[in-house]
Design a protein around this motif. Structure first.
Motif, short mmCIF file in Angstrom:
data_model
loop_
_atom_site.label_atom_id
_atom_site.label_comp_id
_atom_site.label_asym_id
_atom_site.label_seq_id
_atom_site.Cartn_x
_atom_site.Cartn_y
_atom_site.Cartn_z
N ARG A 37 -7.53 0.76 -5.89
CA ARG A 37 -8.19 0.79 -4.57
C ARG A 37 -7.56 -0.23 -3.62
O ARG A 37 -7.36 0.05 -2.44
N ILE A 38 -7.25 -1.41 -4.14
CA ILE A 38 -6.61 -2.44 -3.31
C ILE A 38 -5.24 -1.97 -2.86
O ILE A 38 -4.88 -2.11 -1.69
N ARG A 39 -4.46 -1.39 -3.78
CA ARG A 39 -3.14 -0.88 -3.42
C ARG A 39 -3.24 0.20 -2.36
O ARG A 39 -2.44 0.25 -1.42
N ASP A 40 -4.22 1.10 -2.51
CA ASP A 40 -4.40 2.18 -1.53
C ASP A 40 -4.75 1.61 -0.16
O ASP A 40 -4.25 2.08 0.86
N GLU A 41 -5.62 0.60 -0.13
CA GLU A 41 -6.02 0.01 1.15
C GLU A 41 -4.85 -0.71 1.82
O GLU A 41 -4.65 -0.58 3.03
N VAL A 42 -4.07 -1.42 1.05
CA VAL A 42 -2.89 -2.11 1.61
C VAL A 42 -1.91 -1.09 2.16
O VAL A 42 -1.39 -1.26 3.27
N GLU A 43 -1.67 -0.02 1.43
CA GLU A 43 -0.76 1.02 1.90
C GLU A 43 -1.28 1.68 3.18
O GLU A 43 -0.53 1.94 4.11
N ARG A 44 -2.58 1.93 3.22
CA ARG A 44 -3.19 2.53 4.41
C ARG A 44 -3.06 1.59 5.61
O ARG A 44 -2.74 2.02 6.72
N ASN A 45 -3.27 0.30 5.40
CA ASN A 45 -3.16 -0.66 6.49
C ASN A 45 -1.72 -0.81 6.97
O ASN A 45 -1.48 -1.11 8.14
N ARG A 46 -0.76 -0.62 6.08
CA ARG A 46 0.64 -0.72 6.48
C ARG A 46 1.09 0.50 7.28
O ARG A 46 1.94 0.40 8.15
N THR A 47 0.55 1.66 6.96
CA THR A 47 1.03 2.88 7.60
C THR A 47 0.26 3.21 8.87
O THR A 47 0.82 3.76 9.81
#
Length: 73
Positions: free
Chosen positions: A35-45
């Motif tokens: 979930r943390i990885r998904d949120e970081v990726e979402r915030n980057r894109t």
């Protein structure tokens, strides 16, 4: 003397047949990490919804409004 045949290079320790570093673990820690990885990726894109200068202008307007209330009341 007997010569030993060439040994194959050592292989890394096996972590199990179903180990995949790209797939999160099925335990609680693995799900949270994913979930943390998904949120970081979402915030980057995904960019910000409003430009920073618009948010700064709104903040200045709110502060000016409160200063005017204090000065003229």
């Amino acid at each position: 003397m007997d010569q030993l045949p060439d040994q194959p290079p050592p292989t890394p320790k096996k972590l199990g047949a179903d180990f995949n570093p790209d797939r999160p673990a099925s335990n609680r820690f693995g799900r949270r990490l994913q979930r943390i990885r998904d949120e970081v990726e979402r915030n980057r894109t995904v960019g910000p919804k409003y430009p920073t200068w618009v948010l700064a202008l709104i903040l200045v307007a709110i502060i000016a409004f409160f200063i005017l209330i204090v000065v003229y009341s």
